[in-house]
Motif scaffolding. Sequence first.
Motif, PDB file in Angstrom:
ATOM      1  N   THR A 217       0.685  -1.208   0.033  1.00  0.00           N
ATOM      2  CA  THR A 217       0.022   0.008   0.131  1.00  0.00           C
ATOM      3  C   THR A 217       0.870   1.229   0.097  1.00  0.00           C
ATOM      4  O   THR A 217       2.114   1.192   0.379  1.00  0.00           O
ATOM      5  N   PRO A 218       0.404   2.435  -0.396  1.00  0.00           N
ATOM      6  CA  PRO A 218       1.273   3.601  -0.290  1.00  0.00           C
ATOM      7  C   PRO A 218       1.593   3.885   1.132  1.00  0.00           C
ATOM      8  O   PRO A 218       2.843   4.282   1.502  1.00  0.00           O
TER       9      PRO A 218
ATOM     10  N   ASP B 115      -3.791   6.068 -10.772  1.00  0.00           N
ATOM     11  CA  ASP B 115      -3.452   5.088  -9.795  1.00  0.00           C
ATOM     12  C   ASP B 115      -2.453   4.049 -10.131  1.00  0.00           C
ATOM     13  O   ASP B 115      -2.488   3.435 -11.230  1.00  0.00           O
ATOM     14  N   PRO B 116      -1.526   3.563  -9.339  1.00  0.00           N
ATOM     15  CA  PRO B 116      -1.229   4.009  -7.961  1.00  0.00           C
ATOM     16  C   PRO B 116      -0.302   5.441  -7.584  1.00  0.00           C
ATOM     17  O   PRO B 116      -0.113   5.703  -6.625  1.00  0.00           O
TER      18      PRO B 116
ATOM     19  N   SER C 155       0.775   9.957  -0.091  1.00  0.00           N
ATOM     20  CA  SER C 155       1.348   9.513   1.143  1.00  0.00           C
ATOM     21  C   SER C 155       2.890   9.782   1.461  1.00  0.00           C
ATOM     22  O   SER C 155       2.831  10.211   2.639  1.00  0.00           O
TER      23      SER C 155
END
Length: 293
Positions: A116-117, A140-141, A148
């Motif tokens: 995840t970020p 994305d992402p 983040s």
Amino acid sequence: MDELAGLGVAALAGEYHSVVARAAAGRADALGLPFLCSSAVLDALTERPTEWVARLAPPQSRGWQVYADFLLGAGHRRIAVAAQPSVYWASGTRILRDHLAARGGTLTELDMSALTPAAVCDKLVDHRATALLLLVGHPDPAVPIVKSVCGDQRLAEIMIGAPAGQPEFAEWATSLGDDSAGVPFLRYLPERLGPLGARVEKALRERLGEAPSFVAFEGYDTVAVLADVLRSHGADRARIAESWPRVAVEGTRGQIRFSRTPGISVWQWARSPIQVVDRDPAEPDRFRILHAG
């Protein structure tokens, strides 16, 4: 490609994305259909040497080595890449790793199919990375990762980079606001446009309502080369393909000529310009040239 060949087209222009262009170029070679590739950079655009395909964009090995030199010149030795599975991203990672390793740098790969970020931020702290490169899709992402990282006080000094050029486009600035600036990327423009480039830039700016991206200049140059070839050699496919090494066309970014480059399977414009630029933090709509190669 098969449909266009069946319609009797003389030649094809394109293509925006390296992975798609690789499939198109391979089929063009198999069909005997001249294909002028404007934007794709994968070195191995075809599996074997071909007479049917020519390319304007610089090969990835040249452009991404220029980017690695920029990183080293800026004092970065501990580099991390946030990467998605793709032949394009894998090729870029390999080029960066080899070039950095030979000059005392290290590269750590972060698998974005598993992280995840927020987890990316933790990994960057663990590896004491000074630069994070985004080898991922936009928005994305890419956008969540940037938000983040920029929001993590532990990473206040880290540089975010995007060699593939995502920050070139207006959507990047719209999505990220102030966080869109200061992210170095590759673009294929000279330091100064010549008379033709300046005229095209003015016309495109009036039509688009904003400054054209470097991809627009690639597109214009592709059409200019094919128009010259068709005027000179007609619509016979074999004659068009035979003409690649004799092309001498003034494009928006310099004179375009094709030659054989070691390790490259297609006819290549060997002198295409390369820059590393970013959006100016003080004025995000303005681009700063940081490095050229």
